[in-house]
Write an enzyme that holds these catalytic residues in place. Structure first.
Site, PDB file in Angstrom:
ATOM      1  N   CYS A  87       0.839  -1.213   0.000  1.00 55.97           N
ATOM      2  CA  CYS A  87       0.000   0.000   0.000  1.00 55.97           C
ATOM      3  C   CYS A  87       0.873   1.261   0.000  1.00 55.97           C
ATOM      4  O   CYS A  87       1.464   1.597  -1.021  1.00 55.97           O
ATOM      5  CB  CYS A  87      -0.981  -0.045   1.160  1.00 55.97           C
ATOM      6  SG  CYS A  87      -2.311   1.158   1.002  1.00 55.97           S
ATOM      7  N   HIS A 184      -3.111  -5.489   1.546  1.00 53.55           N
ATOM      8  CA  HIS A 184      -2.434  -5.706   2.830  1.00 53.55           C
ATOM      9  C   HIS A 184      -2.408  -7.179   3.254  1.00 53.55           C
ATOM     10  O   HIS A 184      -3.202  -7.577   4.096  1.00 53.55           O
ATOM     11  CB  HIS A 184      -3.140  -4.912   3.928  1.00 53.55           C
ATOM     12  CG  HIS A 184      -3.082  -3.440   3.729  1.00 53.55           C
ATOM     13  ND1 HIS A 184      -1.967  -2.693   4.038  1.00 53.55           N
ATOM     14  CD2 HIS A 184      -3.993  -2.576   3.234  1.00 53.55           C
ATOM     15  CE1 HIS A 184      -2.196  -1.431   3.751  1.00 53.55           C
ATOM     16  NE2 HIS A 184      -3.410  -1.322   3.262  1.00 53.55           N
ATOM     17  N   GLU A 186      -0.591  -8.391   5.309  1.00 54.13           N
ATOM     18  CA  GLU A 186      -0.281  -8.426   6.744  1.00 54.13           C
ATOM     19  C   GLU A 186      -1.540  -8.356   7.604  1.00 54.13           C
ATOM     20  O   GLU A 186      -1.479  -8.567   8.812  1.00 54.13           O
ATOM     21  CB  GLU A 186       0.708  -7.302   7.105  1.00 54.13           C
ATOM     22  CG  GLU A 186       0.143  -5.890   7.157  1.00 54.13           C
ATOM     23  CD  GLU A 186       0.003  -5.214   5.787  1.00 54.13           C
ATOM     24  OE1 GLU A 186       0.080  -5.928   4.751  1.00 54.13           O
ATOM     25  OE2 GLU A 186      -0.205  -3.996   5.760  1.00 54.13           O
TER      26      GLU A 186
END
Lengths: 201, 295
Positions: A87, A184, A186
């Protein structure tokens, strides 16, 4: 190509910790048995095998990279080490974000910030990530979060699109040992993108 | 490919991207530009900073939509705006303007003395204040996707921010150390939804991002809150009521990044000009405190 977990044991990966979701990346890397380090100052790059630039605000991180003299050291690091930007990190790796802000300009990609709109247009979706594997098989979809996300609006030189939305918009690209995703990984429990990045190290 | 918008994970996700950052109160587009240039990770658009709300008295309401829209135009970082506690129509209007987060805030005059907004009904995420874990989990139960400990806004005195953060973290530690059969009674005691309490116990932290707010005026204050364990800070009056807002904003952002590095903090704290004058909370009458608003 994805490799089995135990090959990551010897690696030390830094996560840029100026601002944003760096702790989430550290959790994912730890799951894979990788040694991690938070990077806030140039000397902290010294013994790393790779670097992740997390999601957050690209203007905030860019400014702090200038303030703490990180821009040039990370550029040099990127010449012969793997770097992955998620991002805001993808924006910082790009050559051009169509707006005046400090960038690393390491990857031959340009990005459009907030390309899907504001927060009410943020979304989650299942992405086809079969291209991460080179065997041509269809794999389980990857659950991706797009939060005020950028898109990669052009790739040039050695850079190539890795993952695109059904409408053709590019949301992941790679350029040698550099990787950019506009979403994302994560924020999920799914380590496949982290493993893919570690295969570039 | 099916896209799902406004899920709780997407709402919570934006707050995760704000972590390690500073969210600054701004009252004009010019302030917003200064905040963005100083490295703010988001701005909070409001009509008057809390110090002025205190001074002026009267009813504090949602800001002029025109001002919020201009601030959205001016900056590329996320923009938040405040609605009064329980005023779901102010929230509907703010959502319509395209703000990225709504703060249902005790800094404004409450519109409802019994009930908060049912925040799950909105597409845009909400942040809410808390003084303790029970209050935080009640707000999350109503749909808040981010929490800030309240502190005492507009004072420049960090003591209440510290008290609220220590209270929340202390309760989480207690929760983690208690046998599971005591959790329901603890839920009853602190007025927290049981399931969220179980989730907090499992995670060892609040289930959403938790910033500190209310009284942070210096880089040292910001780093103090970070070392206590919050994910980031809100700075309201502390910046634009100080002698040199641009410099102070810049220093507070840097202090949040290097919160656990005293050598850097010493450098960052130098020569910032006058801090906001502030009000000592221990000499403040109880009825002047804003943190008690919220049910």
């Amino acid at each position: 190509m994805l490799r089995p977990y135990n090959v990551f044991n010897h690696m030390k990966i830094g996560v840029l910790a100026l601002q944003g979701a760096f702790a989430e990346h550290i959790v994912m890397l730890s799951k894979l048995g990788v040694e991690t380090a938070e990077v806030r100052l140039p000397a902290q790059l010294d013994d790393l095998d790779g670097l992740i630039i997390p999601g957050g605000e690209s203007t905030t991180m860019g400014k702090l990279m200038v303030d703490f003299d990180l821009l040039e050291p990370i550029r040099e690091f990127g010449l012969n080490h793997a770097i992955w930007g998620t991002c805001a990190g993808a924006i910082l790796l790009s050559k051009d974000a169509h707006r005046e802000q400090p960038l690393l300009s390491l990857m031959n990609i340009t990005v459009q910030r907030n390309a899907f709109g504001r927060q009410k247009d943020s979304f989650e979706a299942a992405l086809d990530v079969s291209r991460l594997y080179q065997d041509g098989d269809t794999r389980e979809a990857f659950h991706a979060f797009f939060i005020r996300a950028p898109i990669i609006d052009s790739v040039s030189g050695n850079a190539k699109a890795l993952i695109s939305l059904p409408d053709g918009r590019i949301v992941a690209a790679e350029d040698g040992h550099l990787l950019a995703t506009s979403f994302h990984p994560e924020l999920t429990g799914d380590t496949r993108f982290h493993e893919y990045f570690l295969s570039l190290v | 490919m099916e896209e799902k918008k406004s899920t709780f994970a997407v709402k919570k996700g934006l707050a995760q991207m704000l972590k390690g950052g500073v969210i600054m109160d701004v009252v004009t587009p010019e302030h917003a530009r200064i905040a963005e240039e100083a490295g703010a990770c988001a701005v909070m658009a409001l009509e008057r900073v809390p110090a002025d709300i205190r001074k002026d008295g009267g009813v504090a309401r949602m800001s002029d939509p025109d001002m919020i829209a201009e601030i959205i135009e001016t900056v590329s970082i996320p923009v938040m705006a405040k609605a009064r506690i329980g005023h779901f129509v102010e929230a509907q209007i703010i959502q319509e303007l395209g703000v990225d987060y709504i703060d249902e805030s005790e800094v404004l005059t409450p519109a409802d003395n019994d009930y908060h907004i049912y925040k799950h009904d909105f597409d845009v995420p909400f942040v809410c204040g808390c003084r303790n874990l029970g209050e935080a989990l009640r707000r999350i139960g109503e749909g808040a996707a981010m929490i800030r400990t309240k502190g005492e806004a507009g004072t420049g005195d960090v003591v209440e921010a510290v008290y609220h953060a220590r209270t929340v973290f202390g309760e989480i530690r207690r929760l983690q150390n208690m046998p599971v059969d005591e959790v329901m009674t603890f839920a009853k005691e602190i007025g927290a939804p049981f399931e969220l309490l179980m989730e907090t116990r499992e995670l060892g932290r609040m289930p959403v991002v938790n910033f500190a707010a209310g009284g942070i005026a210096t880089p040292a204050d910001a780093a103090l809150m970070m070392q206590l364990g919050v994910d980031g800070v809100f700075v309201g009056s502390g910046i634009f009521k100080s002698g040199d807002p641009a410099k102070r904003a810049d220093a507070i952002v840097k202090a949040v990044t290097h919160y656990d590095n005293p050598e850097m903090l010493a450098e960052i704290s130098r020569n910032l000009g006058e801090a906001m004058v502030g009000i000592n909370i221990s000499s403040m009458p109880e009825e002047d405190k804003l943190a008690g608003r919220g049910w």
